[in-house]
Design a protein around this motif. Structure first.
Motif, PDB file in Angstrom:
ATOM      1  N   SER A   1      27.668 110.213 103.205  1.00 21.44           N
ATOM      2  CA  SER A   1      27.465 111.173 102.100  1.00 21.44           C
ATOM      3  C   SER A   1      28.512 110.948 101.022  1.00 21.44           C
TER       4      SER A   1
ATOM      5  N   THR B   1      39.421 107.829 107.778  1.00 25.15           N
ATOM      6  CA  THR B   1      39.065 106.528 108.362  1.00 25.15           C
ATOM      7  C   THR B   1      38.331 105.724 107.301  1.00 25.15           C
TER       8      THR B   1
ATOM      9  N   LYS C   1      30.729 103.472 114.152  1.00 20.82           N
ATOM     10  CA  LYS C   1      30.404 104.631 113.319  1.00 20.82           C
ATOM     11  C   LYS C   1      29.241 104.139 112.485  1.00 20.82           C
TER      12      LYS C   1
HETATM   13  P1  NAP Z   1      30.092 111.493 108.579  1.00 24.83           P
HETATM   14  O1  NAP Z   1      29.510 110.146 108.678  1.00 24.83           O
HETATM   15  O2  NAP Z   1      30.393 112.238 109.803  1.00 24.83           O
HETATM   16  O3  NAP Z   1      31.394 111.354 107.681  1.00 24.83           O
HETATM   17  C1  NAP Z   1      32.278 112.428 107.559  1.00 24.83           C
HETATM   18  C2  NAP Z   1      33.540 111.959 106.899  1.00 24.83           C
HETATM   19  O4  NAP Z   1      34.426 113.074 106.811  1.00 24.83           O
HETATM   20  C3  NAP Z   1      34.280 110.890 107.684  1.00 24.83           C
HETATM   21  O5  NAP Z   1      34.896 110.006 106.798  1.00 24.83           O
HETATM   22  C4  NAP Z   1      35.297 111.697 108.458  1.00 24.83           C
HETATM   23  O6  NAP Z   1      36.442 110.983 108.827  1.00 24.83           O
HETATM   24  C5  NAP Z   1      35.654 112.744 107.441  1.00 24.83           C
HETATM   25  N1  NAP Z   1      36.199 113.935 108.057  1.00 24.83           N
HETATM   26  C6  NAP Z   1      35.605 114.770 108.920  1.00 24.83           C
HETATM   27  N2  NAP Z   1      36.439 115.761 109.276  1.00 24.83           N
HETATM   28  C7  NAP Z   1      37.582 115.536 108.600  1.00 24.83           C
HETATM   29  C8  NAP Z   1      38.821 116.211 108.560  1.00 24.83           C
HETATM   30  N3  NAP Z   1      39.049 117.292 109.292  1.00 24.83           N
HETATM   31  N4  NAP Z   1      39.789 115.710 107.763  1.00 24.83           N
HETATM   32  C9  NAP Z   1      39.575 114.605 107.036  1.00 24.83           C
HETATM   33  N5  NAP Z   1      38.424 113.916 107.041  1.00 24.83           N
HETATM   34  C10 NAP Z   1      37.449 114.386 107.819  1.00 24.83           C
HETATM   35  O7  NAP Z   1      29.141 112.465 107.703  1.00 24.83           O
HETATM   36  P2  NAP Z   1      28.134 112.098 106.526  1.00 24.83           P
HETATM   37  O8  NAP Z   1      28.763 111.177 105.578  1.00 24.83           O
HETATM   38  O9  NAP Z   1      27.600 113.369 105.998  1.00 24.83           O
HETATM   39  O10 NAP Z   1      26.978 111.312 107.263  1.00 24.83           O
HETATM   40  C11 NAP Z   1      26.420 111.788 108.478  1.00 24.83           C
HETATM   41  C12 NAP Z   1      25.179 111.002 108.802  1.00 24.83           C
HETATM   42  O11 NAP Z   1      24.076 111.457 108.001  1.00 24.83           O
HETATM   43  C13 NAP Z   1      25.261 109.528 108.489  1.00 24.83           C
HETATM   44  O12 NAP Z   1      25.976 108.809 109.452  1.00 24.83           O
HETATM   45  C14 NAP Z   1      23.816 109.159 108.383  1.00 24.83           C
HETATM   46  O13 NAP Z   1      23.211 109.080 109.635  1.00 24.83           O
HETATM   47  C15 NAP Z   1      23.258 110.362 107.650  1.00 24.83           C
HETATM   48  N6  NAP Z   1      23.362 110.128 106.202  1.00 24.83           N
HETATM   49  C16 NAP Z   1      22.653 109.103 105.662  1.00 24.83           C
HETATM   50  C17 NAP Z   1      22.766 108.836 104.329  1.00 24.83           C
HETATM   51  C18 NAP Z   1      22.024 107.722 103.713  1.00 24.83           C
HETATM   52  O14 NAP Z   1      22.634 106.815 103.189  1.00 24.83           O
HETATM   53  N7  NAP Z   1      20.730 107.776 103.716  1.00 24.83           N
HETATM   54  C19 NAP Z   1      23.587 109.603 103.515  1.00 24.83           C
HETATM   55  C20 NAP Z   1      24.282 110.654 104.104  1.00 24.83           C
HETATM   56  C21 NAP Z   1      24.163 110.902 105.456  1.00 24.83           C
HETATM   57  P3  NAP Z   1      36.510 110.272 110.282  1.00 24.83           P
HETATM   58  O15 NAP Z   1      35.637 109.069 110.179  1.00 24.83           O
HETATM   59  O16 NAP Z   1      37.938 109.970 110.443  1.00 24.83           O
HETATM   60  O17 NAP Z   1      35.991 111.274 111.275  1.00 24.83           O
END
Ligand code: NAP
Ligand code: FAD
Length: 528
Positions: free
Chosen positions: A183, A204, A323
């Motif tokens: 995201s 990360t 990841k």
């Molecule tokens: P995510 O992959 O879980 O990423 C969350 C980010 O926030 C990570 O960098 C994480 O760091 C960081 N974070 C979480 N808690 C934190 C804290 N307490 N302090 C500092 N940093 C923190 O979430 P997302 O980006 O929303 O994506 C989730 C999933 O949704 C994706 O993997 C995918 O399956 C789907 N998605 C797909 C798309 C697409 O391109 N179509 C777009 C968005 C979402 P750490 O890595 O260190 O935990």
């Protein structure tokens, strides 16, 4: 209110489940917490939100006329277009009359004597049904880290997964984005282009590959549509249920020469999309092979980011793919902008919020807006927030206290007539989700039809079948690099969540197993 089937959730899974239930002549009702349908695409309205599986594949296949007639404007459609598609499907199949919006389900209890489920919404309404289908989504509960002092912060606070419906205007503002997952990778380039200053708080560093998005090539669209069914069938034979145009090369990265590896990675990098890890068959199985792909991406980051010290801090060190891989349009390039600063939380831990902004590593960052791109309480979060009780009043939360346990990711022992669409223990989030959703909905619909035809009132996973399945899911994961880093696949992003690898690798073998179970008269289930 009495129904044959209650479906919780009005995203792609809930919509199709309703359509199939109606097709069986069943009285069905969808309860959806949001004020519209579309699920993920209703909630995630952040700038840059789009799919990362190509739209010609990230779409329903159950209706030939729908898939022929719908035209996608881009290779990877953006959120507004995907939401229009969900709305179109709801209208085209006349689904809205059986969808109750603004209805958050708070509890679902199984009545053993009446052999039905009673579902209660947060505002106290009750409804009963023989079957309960949870289409509550794997990525539908935003993960909001507890940040000390946030309640005193005076600026605007957003989460990518619960974005306002009106456009957020970042012009002239100082913005902080926390997170560097998918995201964040999608939104950061757009926020940077608009905001006065952008501070990216990275815990990360992430691996991202270019989308090379653009208008959908109409000649390619015509080729796909000339045999859409064949294209879908080929995709369903891929391990992740997409990408038959560029299938995985099964040979070993370690058996290839450095030049061969470089050529293979480069070709996939240029193609765009989530294909890089298909360059060789052992990239997600073998740590050394994995490192060759990881280093390829690190080299790309070094070549893209002009300041070598900054590039160094953007280099991910964990195994690539363990990841979820990100897909971007100009993510690393954004760090060459003068108005963008990377705050590496490894050097400067996030201490909390102040009334003016964020504090990390002893430094105050003055911010007009904070964007949490911190992901979701994935796969189990939405189910855990509902008080689901099966036989003997046993709570699902209790049954899953040590991590989710299911049979086929579709059913849970002790919870008769309850189905989970893309639940933990199924390929789910490791696949093109539209394919997994349709496969599950088709299986559930066929199962209900069979039970009705044979005069059964309940179906329930057997504990021993469930135990064997959980062991199988774990054994498959153990053969890969997936358990080796702190991903949301493992629940590692949510403090206190049990560390269990939740999805199952390999769509084709899984789909075959589901079919065999059904053909064998629902082997592993008790029917009554
Ligand atoms: P995510 O992959 O879980 O990423 C969350 C980010 O926030 C990570 O960098 C994480 O760091 C960081 N974070 C979480 N808690 C934190 C804290 N307490 N302090 C500092 N940093 C923190 O979430 P997302 O980006 O929303 O994506 C989730 C999933 O949704 C994706 O993997 C995918 O399956 C789907 N998605 C797909 C798309 C697409 O391109 N179509 C777009 C968005 C979402 P750490 O890595 O260190 O935990
Ligand atoms: P959702 O779309 O999450 O819908 C679940 C619905 O259930 C939600 O509307 C929610 O409000 C509702 N709900 C939950 N709990 C309750 C309750 N207690 N009461 C009432 N309603 C409730 N997958 C891919 O395969 N390819 C992609 O490119 C892709 N891109 C993504 C991009 C983003 C930003 C995100 C977050 C996810 C992406 N995904 C992608 C995964 C995506 O979640 C699925 O593809 C798919 O949209 C899931 O559909 P669903 O109906 O199962 O769940």
């Amino acid at each position: 209110m009495k129904f044959d089937v209650i479906v919780v959730g009005g995203g792609f899974a809930g919509l199709y489940m309703l359509h199939r239930a109606r097709g069986l002549g069943l009285a069905a009702r969808v309860f959806e917490a949001g004020s519209g349908v579309g699920g993920t695409w209703y909630w995630n309205r952040y700038p840059g939100a789009r799919c990362d599986v190509e739209s010609l594949e990230y779409s329903y296949q159950f209706d030939e006329r729908l898939q022929q007639e719908w035209r996608w404007s881009e290779r990877f459609a953006a959120q507004p277009e995907i939401l229009r598609y969900a709305d179109h499907v709801a209208d085209r199949f006349g689904l809205r009359s059986d969808i109750q919006l603004n209805a958050r389900v708070a509890a679902a209890h199984f009545d053993e004597s009446a052999r039905c489920w009673t579902v209660r919404s947060a505002d106290g309404q009750a409804a009963t049904a023989r079957y309960l289908v949870m289409a509550t989504g794997c990525l539908s509960v935003p993960n909001r880290p507890a940040l000390p002092g946030l309640e005193r912060y005076a600026g605007a606070v957003y989460h990518t997964g619960a974005w306002p419906h009106d456009k957020v205007d970042f012009r002239g503002l100082r913005v902080g984005v926390i997170g560097t997952g998918s995201s964040a990778v999608q939104s950061i380039p757009l926020i940077a282009a608009e905001a006065k200053e952008l501070h990216v708080f990275q815990r990360t560093a992430t691996y991202s590959v270019p989308a090379h998005n653009g208008p959908l090539d109409s000649a390619y669209e015509a080729r796909v549509k000339a045999d859409y069914a064949g294209f879908r069938a080929r995709n369903s034979q891929m391990p992740n249920a997409f990408g038959s145009n560029l299938p995985r090369n099964e040979s070993s990265a370690l058996a290839a020469t450095p030049a061969e590896r470089q050529r293979a990675f480069e070709a996939r990098w240029r193609h765009g999309g989530l294909f890089l890890l298909g360059a060789f068959g052992d990239l997600i199985l073998d740590a050394q092979a994995n490192e060759t792909a990881a280093e390829f991406v690190r080299d790309k980051i070094r070549a893209t980011v002009r300041d070598p010290a900054l590039a160094e801090r953007l280099l991910p060190r964990q195994r690539i793919g363990c990841k979820r891989l990100c897909l971007d349009s100009g993510y690393y390039e954004t760090f060459n902008r003068d108005n963008v600063e990377l705050v590496d939380l490894n050097d400067a831990p996030l201490e909390g919020a102040t009334p003016q902004g964020l504090r990390a590593g002893g430094r105050d960052y003055a911010l007009d807006a904070i964007v949490f791109a911190t992901g979701f309480d994935a796969m189990t979060g939405a189910l855990a927030r509902i008080d689901i009780r099966g036989r003997g009043g046993r709570a699902l939360r209790e049954a899953w206290a040590g991590g989710p346990r299911s049979y086929l990711g579709l059913a849970v022992a002790g919870f008769p007539n309850l189905f989970t669409i893309t639940g933990p223990g199924s390929p789910s989030v490791l696949t093109n989700m539209l394919v997994s959703i349709e496969q599950h909905v088709n299986w559930i619909a066929e199962c209900i039809a069979q039970l009705n035809a044979r005069g059964h009132a309940t179906i329930e996973a057997l504990p021993q079948a469930q135990d064997a399945w959980v062991a199988h899911v774990n054994a498959v994961a153990e053969r890969t690099v997936y358990p080796l880093c702190n991903s949301w696949y493992l629940g590692a992003n949510v403090p206190g969540k049990p560390r269990v690898f939740m999805p199952l690798l390999g769509f084709p073998a899984y789909a075959k197993k589901c079919e065999e179970v059904a053909t064998a008269g629902y082997e592993g289930f008790a029917l009554a």
